[in-house]
Write an enzyme that holds these catalytic residues in place. Structure first.
Site, PDB file in Angstrom:
ATOM      1  N   ALA A  61       0.842  -1.197   0.000  1.00 22.37           N
ATOM      2  CA  ALA A  61       0.000   0.000   0.000  1.00 22.37           C
ATOM      3  C   ALA A  61       0.881   1.253   0.000  1.00 22.37           C
ATOM      4  CB  ALA A  61      -0.902  -0.001   1.226  1.00 22.37           C
ATOM      5  N   GLY A 102       0.707  -5.627   0.152  1.00 25.30           N
ATOM      6  CA  GLY A 102      -0.177  -5.642  -1.003  1.00 25.30           C
ATOM      7  C   GLY A 102       0.530  -6.095  -2.275  1.00 25.30           C
ATOM      8  N   GLU A 105       0.382  -9.759  -2.158  1.00 27.80           N
ATOM      9  CA  GLU A 105      -1.011 -10.185  -2.367  1.00 27.80           C
ATOM     10  C   GLU A 105      -1.404 -10.072  -3.840  1.00 27.80           C
ATOM     11  OE1 GLU A 105      -2.402  -7.596   0.858  1.00 27.80           O
ATOM     12  OE2 GLU A 105      -3.334  -9.363   1.771  1.00 27.80           O
ATOM     13  N   GLU A 125       1.970  -6.595   7.662  1.00 30.07           N
ATOM     14  CA  GLU A 125       0.852  -5.840   8.247  1.00 30.07           C
ATOM     15  C   GLU A 125       0.776  -5.958   9.763  1.00 30.07           C
ATOM     16  OE1 GLU A 125       0.852  -7.618   5.556  1.00 30.07           O
ATOM     17  OE2 GLU A 125      -0.074  -6.438   3.960  1.00 30.07           O
TER      18      GLU A 125
END
Ligand code: NAD
Length: 701
Positions: A61, A102, A105, A125
């Site tokens: 992110a 992210g 992911e 995270e």
């Protein structure tokens, strides 16, 4: 441009291009999605490679967007992942350097993944109090296996791609490509386009099964471990829950479970505190009038004056970073002792397997010693760590002024003395600065960088950068007695003394504060650091403040010779060679006698009152420090307390904690404490800034 589109024959390459780490911010997501759609629609394209420009595949992110509506604006990360996963052409992630959060992911949504060796792969995270939020807890266990995936998710630590590729049965990486990653990925993509030319379905991680031979026992064990290791943080146990559901639930249900966990954690004070600390750490290097591109002076060689407790530890920081150090003392035996201590520290690291023997020798070879100031002429910077006495500092700085080359930085490690006065002993006050290390200097992360009235901007910028190089958290402080941290701790110690006078025992106070989360209560801390240090400082400081009210119990303790662990007795008793703090009948008697002389009838004080009085003492002084400009932002004060004083991380620092409690409530509590008949009305006067913030309904951060 934050994502690029290119075509290499029949393979399209979509490249994330958002420096420094290809954060998946809004603009990047829009352009990335457009690239995938274009490739999907173009009949000449048979397969798609997605990769990252520069120094990362993707760090995840975009932290600049944190908390803003842009962070979740469509296409959000989940939509991007769905887009690549449902693409009818093979999508291959070519990951390198950094593939985290992210970014990982997103790659897990692709049909295949190839990696460059050395790629750091992580789902970090948990470090900001969250579970991964875009399918990480559901896809990674399916691709990598339950145990290795959970280890990564619950610790947040990066693992090298080639290690992951060796996990038996893993489907995370299809290939490690040692040389040209892009070329290798393109030919891999072409081969997959051929393989699926017959219309055979593209592999999706969501269709794999996460398996474990003994799931119930394993998850029970994992949950217990997570709770024990992170007792103040809810996120690690939630990571375990989510990974468990990757085995038990259907994929889409598992995704919904992860989302719910993510959203509920987002609201917790622990997550807020961790996110605050994350940004506060990054903000420390931002100084309003000293931009990041301020030119810096080269520091290729360091001199240290004084080979005592601090000098030795300070020297080690620079040796560790490969910077040669010359250490100066008054006498050879002091030098020998200092060098022996450094050796002993390194040897214990070697014994514990934390340092390789050849590294140890390499570091020691960077250290030289001298008794002669003339030998310091080629050093680019000097840090003075001699006795805390203005007369001694004056003699040292006058000599440094005479021998150091022009442009050299002259730093003092003083804890309490006036850096401006120290600078005035030289003809180059612009080159003088304070570098306040914390003990043990080779271990503690905090470095208060003390900016004198005359300190040049490039000197400040150089020292901040150097501090980063030796892996410290550097916080700028203005000049005042005690700087940020010790000036606040003085009020905390005074308050601890009052609590003692009013009826607490040292153990009760320590336990209450430790239950709140502090690494150590004030009395155990005093015994560890040496109670004589504060005694010496009070003698100097309180001469100028004859009317200042403070408990004399700490002075009486020192008069009894109870300096702490080093004398085998302090606020507590200690058995020879042991560090266990045993409540002392002698100390309790001394305190009881003192109370009697004061005419104080002891009362029972709750843990809540103890914690509030101690923490709000810090907060009130911090508000003054902020208003005077000694600290430039509240978050800097939090970093000082998190990294230098063992303030509980899950509370985010004293200012963050006060904001969480609400400044109105903080001031209300202070008013209650001021009604205590033993209070003289001085201590709990709210600092003007605090009162103003309450009146305006604002907070510190
Ligand atoms: P220390 O007594 O352990 O060491 C001081 C050393 O300086 C001694 O080895 C002494 O021989 C040497 N020295 C004294 N005068 C000298 C001179 N004129 N020339 C060369 N060497 C000289 O003291 P310390 O605890 O290392 O503290 C050093 C400085 O660091 C002080 O200013 C202190 O306030 C500050 N400080 C100490 C701590 C701590 O926890 N000990 C923490 C932060 C800052």
């Amino acid at each position: 441009m934050s994502a690029r589109y290119e075509q290499h024959g029949d393979v399209a390459v979509v490249t994330l291009d958002n420096p420094p780490v290809n954060g998946l911010g809004y603009a990047t997501r829009v352009e990335f999605a457009a690239g995938i759609e274009r490739a999907a629609a173009d009949a000449s394209v048979r397969a798609i490679v997605v990769t990252g420009a520069g120094k990362a595949f993707s760090g995840g992110a975009d932290i600049k967007e944190f908390g803003s509506p842009k962070a979740i604006a469509e296409p959000n990360l989940l939509s991007l992942i769905a887009l690549v996963e449902s693409c009818s052409k093979p999508v291959i992630a070519a990951v390198h350097s950094v593939c985290m959060g992210g970014g990982l992911e997103l790659s897990l949504g692709c049909h295949y993944r190839v990696a460059a060796p050395g790629t750091k792969v992580a789902l970090p995270e948990v470090k900001i109090g969250l579970v991964p939020g875009a399918g990480g807890t559901q896809r990674l266990p399916r691709a990598l296996g339950v145990e290795p995936a959970l280890n990564m998710i619950v610790t947040g630590e990066p693992v090298n791609a080639e290690l992951l590729a060796q996990v038996p049965g893993q489907k995370l990486f299809d290939q490690i490509i040692a040389d040209d990653l892009l070329a290798g990925a393109i030919s891999f993509a072409r081969a997959k386009a051929d393989a699926h030319a017959d219309g055979s379905p593209l592999p999706r991680v969501r269709d794999l099964k996460a398996r474990h031979a003994e799931p119930d026992a394993y998850f029970q064990f994992a949950r217990n471990t997570a709770k024990a290791m992170a007792k103040n943080f809810p996120a690690p146990a939630r990571c375990v829950d989510c990974v468990e559901q990757s085995m038990k639930m259907k994929f889409d249900d598992g995704m919904a479970y992860e989302r719910a966990a993510f959203i509920s954690l987002m609201m917790t004070p622990e997550c807020k505190a961790l996110r605050h600390a994350f940004f506060a750490e990054r903000a420390t290097s931002k100084i309003a009038d000293v931009p990041e591109d301020t030119p810096k002076r080269a520091v290729n060689k360091l001199a240290v004056i004084g080979a005592g407790t601090m000098g030795g530890g300070i020297a080690m920081n620079f040796l560790n970073a490969g910077i040669p150090v010359v250490m100066l003392e008054m006498k050879q035996d002091a030098l020998d002792r200092g060098v022996a201590t450094i050796r002993k520290n390194y040897e214990s690291q070697v014994k514990k397997g934390k340092l390789k023997a050849d590294k140890y020798e390499q570091r020691m070879s960077l250290l030289s010693t001298t008794l002669n100031y003339a030998d310091l002429g080629d050093a680019d910077m000097v840090i003075e760590a001699v006795f805390e006495d203005m007369g001694v500092k004056k003699a040292v700085f006058e000599q440094l002024d005479a021998v150091m080359k022009p442009g050299a930085i002259l730093a003092s490690n003083t804890s309490t003395l006036d850096v401006n006065q120290i600078a005035s002993f030289t003809k180059r006050p612009e080159d003088v600065i304070g570098t306040h290390f914390f003990s043990p200097a080779n271990v503690m992360k905090l470095l208060e960088v003390v900016r004198g009235a005359a300190t040049a901007k490039d000197v400040l910028a150089t020292v901040m950068a150097l501090g980063k190089k030796i892996k410290k958290t550097c916080v700028v402080s203005g000049v005042c007695d005690g700087f940020i941290g010790n000036r606040m701790i003085e009020q905390y110690s005074r308050q601890a003394g009052f609590l003692l006078e009013e009826g607490c025992t040292p153990a009760q106070i320590d336990k209450a504060v430790e239950k709140f989360g502090f690494a150590m209560g004030p009395f155990r801390m005093g015994d560890l650091a040496g109670n004589d240090v504060g005694w010496y400082i009070r003698k100097r400081r309180y001469v100028e403040k004859p009317n200042l009210r403070y408990s004399k119990t700490a002075d009486l303790l020192c008069e009894m010779g109870r300096f702490g662990q080093k004398t085998g007795a302090g606020w507590y008793d200690y058995k020879p060679g042991k560090r266990d703090a045993i409540p002392s009948a002698q100390v309790e008697q001394m305190v009881a006698d003192y109370r009697r002389d004061l005419g104080v009838a002891p009362r029972k004080i709750s843990d809540e009152e103890i914690v509030q009085r101690l923490v709000f003492s810090l907060v009130n002084e911090a508000a003054r420090i902020l208003e005077e400009g000694i600290a430039s932002k509240a978050s800097d004060i939090d970093m000082v307390y998190l990294t230098g004083y063992g303030f509980p991380l899950h509370r985010g620092g004293p200012m963050c904690y006060a904001d969480t409690v609400g400044l109105f409530n903080v001031v209300q509590a202070m008013k209650r404490f001021a009604k205590n008949p033993l209070d003289d009305g001085e201590f709990w006067q709210p600092a003007p800034l605090l009162a103003r913030l309450v009146a305006e309904g604002k907070s510190f951060n």
